[in-house]
Design an enzyme around this catalytic site. Structure first.
Site, PDB file in Angstrom:
ATOM      1  N   GLU A 119      67.628  99.222  41.544  1.00 24.56           N
ATOM      2  CA  GLU A 119      66.031  99.467  41.324  1.00 24.56           C
ATOM      3  C   GLU A 119      66.268 100.408  40.179  1.00 24.56           C
ATOM      4  OE1 GLU A 119      64.178 100.390  44.922  1.00 24.56           O
ATOM      5  OE2 GLU A 119      62.897 101.805  44.097  1.00 24.56           O
ATOM      6  N   HIS A 126      65.425  92.949  49.043  1.00 23.48           N
ATOM      7  CA  HIS A 126      65.682  93.788  47.703  1.00 23.48           C
ATOM      8  C   HIS A 126      64.761  92.632  46.520  1.00 23.48           C
ATOM      9  CE1 HIS A 126      66.931  95.912  44.172  1.00 23.48           C
ATOM     10  NE2 HIS A 126      67.226  96.962  44.924  1.00 23.48           N
ATOM     11  N   GLU A 150      73.715 102.883  58.235  1.00 21.97           N
ATOM     12  CA  GLU A 150      73.034 101.506  58.287  1.00 21.97           C
ATOM     13  C   GLU A 150      72.876 100.865  59.679  1.00 21.97           C
ATOM     14  OE1 GLU A 150      73.354  98.792  55.100  1.00 21.97           O
ATOM     15  OE2 GLU A 150      71.854  97.357  56.002  1.00 21.97           O
ATOM     16  N   LEU A 194      71.813 106.075  51.049  1.00 24.88           N
ATOM     17  CA  LEU A 194      72.806 106.966  51.047  1.00 24.88           C
ATOM     18  C   LEU A 194      72.853 108.265  51.317  1.00 24.88           C
ATOM     19  CD1 LEU A 194      74.165 105.959  47.217  1.00 24.88           C
ATOM     20  CD2 LEU A 194      75.211 105.018  49.408  1.00 24.88           C
ATOM     21  N   VAL A 211      80.429 101.058  48.918  1.00 26.99           N
ATOM     22  CA  VAL A 211      80.904 101.252  47.665  1.00 26.99           C
ATOM     23  C   VAL A 211      80.099 100.298  46.477  1.00 26.99           C
ATOM     24  CG1 VAL A 211      82.310  99.164  47.753  1.00 26.99           C
ATOM     25  CG2 VAL A 211      83.047 101.004  46.512  1.00 26.99           C
ATOM     26  N   ALA A 212      79.129  99.678  47.150  1.00 26.01           N
ATOM     27  CA  ALA A 212      78.321  98.678  46.273  1.00 26.01           C
ATOM     28  C   ALA A 212      77.063  99.293  46.148  1.00 26.01           C
ATOM     29  CB  ALA A 212      78.129  97.223  47.073  1.00 26.01           C
ATOM     30  N   ARG A 268      59.948  98.393  47.642  1.00 28.77           N
ATOM     31  CA  ARG A 268      60.643  97.376  47.528  1.00 28.77           C
ATOM     32  C   ARG A 268      59.926  96.378  48.324  1.00 28.77           C
ATOM     33  NH1 ARG A 268      66.756  99.764  48.381  1.00 28.77           N
ATOM     34  NH2 ARG A 268      66.998 100.363  46.439  1.00 28.77           N
ATOM     35  N   PHE A 309      62.525 106.393  41.124  1.00 31.67           N
ATOM     36  CA  PHE A 309      62.515 105.145  41.901  1.00 31.67           C
ATOM     37  C   PHE A 309      61.504 104.955  42.634  1.00 31.67           C
ATOM     38  CE2 PHE A 309      66.908 103.553  43.935  1.00 31.67           C
ATOM     39  CZ  PHE A 309      67.695 103.400  42.913  1.00 31.67           C
ATOM     40  N   LEU A 328      73.533  92.328  43.918  1.00 30.75           N
ATOM     41  CA  LEU A 328      72.548  93.462  43.668  1.00 30.75           C
ATOM     42  C   LEU A 328      72.370  93.852  42.105  1.00 30.75           C
ATOM     43  CD1 LEU A 328      70.146  95.284  44.894  1.00 30.75           C
ATOM     44  CD2 LEU A 328      72.202  97.125  45.077  1.00 30.75           C
ATOM     45  N   ARG A 367      62.516 100.716  53.977  1.00 29.58           N
ATOM     46  CA  ARG A 367      63.199 102.005  53.633  1.00 29.58           C
ATOM     47  C   ARG A 367      63.028 102.220  51.939  1.00 29.58           C
ATOM     48  NH1 ARG A 367      67.945 102.373  50.594  1.00 29.58           N
ATOM     49  NH2 ARG A 367      68.491 100.187  50.955  1.00 29.58           N
ATOM     50  N   HIS A 393      68.639  92.490  51.864  1.00 35.87           N
ATOM     51  CA  HIS A 393      69.506  93.639  51.462  1.00 35.87           C
ATOM     52  C   HIS A 393      69.813  94.811  52.381  1.00 35.87           C
ATOM     53  CE1 HIS A 393      70.993  96.656  48.476  1.00 35.87           C
ATOM     54  NE2 HIS A 393      69.847  97.702  48.784  1.00 35.87           N
ATOM     55  N   GLN A 399      64.762  94.268  55.041  1.00 32.08           N
ATOM     56  CA  GLN A 399      64.506  94.663  53.606  1.00 32.08           C
ATOM     57  C   GLN A 399      64.985  93.642  52.746  1.00 32.08           C
ATOM     58  OE1 GLN A 399      65.861  98.217  51.079  1.00 32.08           O
ATOM     59  NE2 GLN A 399      63.632  98.575  51.338  1.00 32.08           N
TER      60      GLN A 399
END
Lengths: 575, 243
Positions: A253, A240, A375, A392, A43-44, A286, A118, A250, A386, A351, A238
């Site tokens: 990006e 972020h 994940e 996603l 959801v985040a 990243r 991105f 967060l 990544r 992250h 990772q």
């Protein structure tokens, strides 16, 4: 005992997508999740989901092959290449499917799914819904799950939310279900099935400074690990670049994708001063951006010596409100800063977990009947770093594949039957463990251990690593593991006992920390997200291989497997 | 330096307690600290048995809605510095208490299920994406931001006396699909909310609008549903596009 054809553990994007696929194949499915599906950490996710839809004016020449190449290059060539191409190819259908299911994507002027640039991507291919992409996708899949649950034309599908899985049941090398604790009654139950799909997400809370939710403790990865499913490439963590300096929430990006600048205390766009980011600037991947930000801070050019400014002011109020509304609210709520008028204080933080449960490109593991996606799994499509917007994508592509393969496995018979006496034996072992923990009266506070673990991992396994500090952290983890044996719970009772839940999960955090550190210490090279100051170069001759950790009688053993390099030759990364 | 604030927290464990009580905790608070962080402090250092839900700590997962100093809010988005020195925390209303601040949200989710909360498209799911203009998508701004936290439901006076009232979140969700240009089930959707426990039970008290942490504005969504129903009664050829 609750019996189903297949058990899915976790109800984020990967778990729900897997459950929908199973049910489409008329397979009875029980989804077991420790939080209500809408609370899952999917959801985040903010910025978007990648696929070569070619909707952006600058994306007309994009293709799944170019998306695969960017992903492989971004991974510093540690991703398995055929798996990546599978993801980028099937990803297009998965995104159209999400749209068909009602996902409210942002739109282009001609009414198609909007895409934005991105990091590390040759074309703008990140499909988005403002800066709440994870939220709208998770709710869309949850809505479909409710539709499937209510439908009578197929086998049953049921979501068991607020059930905490304590054990994976493996009988003669075959996954046969799980034991789970009903959080709200405190009772344990057997969920028996012919196959298990694991989709428990990441493990960021092993670190202190992380964007991850509290629930991402690492326990989800450890439950199958303890039963023989190896963990792969866990040292690749990772960081972020842009987490809110105050509390690591967060900041997408997408904020840079929309044109945001990173500035040091001299108001310079300092990324221009580093060879590996001079051309792509804020749109470099990243790992590179995070390192160069950290270098600025270490060189004393951080704002107040501590953080970097993410400046969005030149984007203007309209664009910020339209495309980045929720990160604006995060900055207001948690840093007291309105990005329309002031730059946002950001710093890199943990992250994402590139590694995970070792599965192949069909989500199968070495334990029969056990599949994993999202994940918590490592296919590997991310290798050592990544790209934003690919997580996603991984959840829905491999969630679907897991559902497909698990349903085929089930329909072929699903291996040997498990005797009820065996299930009851495991149930009793778990019950005994819970009672032991509830009655523990040791002097150690498990929350204190958790915070010390977070600090040790931030220090030893952060953006810049070296043998000396990693070994200090590893010693600390061993000390904490010892202290964990002497914890005491200061609550009793079985109903909604969160003290108990956090205490159980801490064991997973500690074991994962050891896997991460030992993998990182062994790997004497710098690749993707792992940067060793004592081994600053990538070493393809010795280290073009996946780390595979196995659990044997309470100890961790490391081994290595080969990388699929069948499509593109490894080259030096420049952006 | 840390300033100490007093938290009075609702406690009830059905296994051991006959009656609820309020426990008082002194929590050292630093600038920027949220109510959720204060609860974490209590659970980690003062009383591990305190039960509450939490996850994302950034206002997107919807776990931690509770009654804080007279208003329903997300604990994770509530700055302590914006509250008085003494802070009183209660669980959400209109739902049974499982333990302390954890309530049984089953009725909330059952009502969500009752309104068919998923897209019902007219055309089959094939090929590329459906076309939706930016203006059509703009209808959905804010409505799709609902995080299912339940704050609106707990704040609604009608939910307090009518157990069957669908409540603000489920009704707003109905409007979210009704107003989606891709959804083709207007009559079916409106029929589901058009009885004495549906939209006309709403007293337009604006409580849900006031407490919603995501500015979904269920009050306005319910008003639109009423308008859509009445317009169809007056003019059978009415289409939602006319609004």
């Amino acid at each position: 005992m609750i019996t189903s054809d297949v058990i899915v553990v976790g109800a984020g994007l990967a778990g729900l997508r897997a459950a929908l696929e199973l049910n489409r194949h008329n397979v009875k499915v029980a989804v077991v999740t420790k939080v209500h599906p809408a609370r899952s950490h999917s959801v985040a996710a903010q910025g978007g989901i990648n696929a070569a839809l070619r909707n952006h004016p600058r994306g007309k020449f994009d293709s799944p092959e170019l998306h695969a190449f960017d992903t492989i290059k971004g991974s510093d060539y540690l991703a398995d290449q055929k798996a990546v191409l599978k993801m980028t190819t099937e990803g297009i259908e998965r995104i159209y499917e999400l749209e068909h299911w009602g996902a409210p994507f942002s739109r282009t002027e001609d009414g198609r799914i909007a895409q934005r640039p991105f990091g590390g991507a040759g074309f703008p291919r990140t499909c988005y819904a403002t800066d709440k992409t994870g939220h709208v996708l998770l709710h869309t899949l949850y809505e479909q799950a409710l539709k499937f649950e209510a439908a009578s034309e197929r086998a049953d599908m049921q979501i068991f939310d607020e059930w905490f899985v304590t054990r994976l049941i493996v009988y003669k090398g075959t996954a046969k279900g799980v034991i789970a604790l009903n959080i709200n009654t405190g009772e344990l139950e057997i969920f028996a099935g012919q196959a298990v799909i694991w989709a428990t997400g990441g493990s960021g809370r092993v670190f202190g400074r992380t964007s991850n939710a509290y629930i991402n403790t690492g326990w989800g990865m450890c439950v199958p690990f303890y039963e023989g499913v190896p963990l792969k490439d866990m040292e690749f963590i990772q960081f972020h670049p842009t987490e809110l300096y105050t509390n690591n929430v967060l900041i997408t990006e997408g904020a840079r994708g929309e044109g945001g600048f990173l500035l040091n205390n001299r108001q310079e766009r300092f990324l221009a001063n580093y060879e590996d980011s001079a051309k792509a600037m804020e749109m470099a991947p990243r790992d590179i951006v995070a390192r160069n930000m950290q270098r600025e801070i270490l060189a004393g050019r951080g704002v107040e010596g501590k953080y970097i400014h993410l400046d969005l002011r030149h984007l203007g109020k309209k664009k910020i409100l339209e495309r980045l509304p929720s990160i604006r609210m995060h900055a207001i709520h948690f840093a007291g800063v309105d990005p329309i008028d002031q730059p946002i204080p950001v710093a890199p933080g943990q992250h994402y977990t590139m590694g995970g449960l070792d599965v192949n490109l069909n989500t199968e593991s070495k334990v029969k009947g056990f599949f994993a996606a999202g994940e918590c799994a490592c296919v590997s499509v991310h290798g050592s770093n990544r790209l934003g917007g690919n997580s996603l994508l991984e959840t829905v592509v491999f969630g679907k594949i897991a559902g497909e393969y698990a349903s085929a496995y089930f329909k072929e018979g699903g291996g040997t039957d498990v005797p009820v006496s065996f299930l009851n034996q495991i149930l009793k072992e778990e019950e005994d463990k819970i009672i032991r923990l509830l009655e523990s009266k040791g002097k150690e506070n498990h929350s204190a251990i958790k915070h010390e673990l977070g600090n040790a991992m931030d220090l030893g396994a952060g953006i810049f690593r070296e043998a000396r500090t990693m070994n200090v952290s590893l010693e600390k983890v061993k000390e904490l593991k010892e202290r964990y044996e002497h914890i005491g719970l200061n609550s009793s009772g079985r109903i909604a006992n969160f003290d108990l839940l956090w205490a159980i999960q801490l064991k997973g955090s500690l074991d994962l920390a050891e896997v991460i550190l030992r993998g990182a210490i062994n790997r004497q090279e710098s690749r993707g997200a792992q940067f060793r100051t004592d081994y600053p170069m990538r070493d393809d001759k010795n280290w073009m291989k996946h780390t595979v950790a196995k659990w044997k009688d309470g100890t961790i053993h490391l081994g290595y497997t080969s990388v699929d390099l069948s499509l593109y030759k490894a080259k030096k990364r420049h952006y | 330096m840390a300033e100490t604030k007093t938290f009075k927290v609702f406690r009830f464990n059905p296994q051991t307690d006959k009656k609820h009580r309020f426990d008082t905790f002194k929590v050292p608070c630093r600038p920027g600290m949220t109510v959720l962080q204060a609860l974490n402090y209590v659970q980690e250092n003062l009383d591990g048995s305190l039960a509450y839900r939490s996850s994302c700590r950034e206002g997107i997962c919807g776990s931690c809605a509770m009654h804080i100093n007279g208003k329903y809010r997300l604990a994770c988005e509530t700055q302590i510095s914006h509250l008085s020195a003494s802070i009183t925390i209660r669980p959400m209303a209109h739902m049974d208490i499982i333990r302390d601040l954890v309530v049984d949200m089953t009725p909330f989710f059952e009502k969500l299920k009752a309104i068919k909360p998923y897209l019902i498209p007219g055309d089959p799911d094939e090929g590329a994406e459906r076309i939706q203009t930016q203006d059509e998508r703009a209808y959905l701004d804010y409505i799709v931001d609902c995080i299912l936290c339940g704050a609106c439901y707990a704040s609604c006076a009608v939910n307090g006396y009518d157990d069957e009232y669908l409540g603000p979140a489920a009704l707003a969700k109905t409007n979210r699909f009704l107003m989606d240009s891709r959804d083709k089930a207007d009559e079916q959707r409106l029929a589901l909310v058009c009885d004495e426990h549906g939209v006309f039970r709403c007293h337009t008290l604006f409580n849900c609008q006031t407490v919603c942490p995501k500015n979904v504005d269920p009050t306005a969504n319910i008003a639109n549903l009423k308008r859509q129903i009445i317009a169809r009664q007056l003019n059978p050829g009415f289409s939602k596009k006319g609004i």
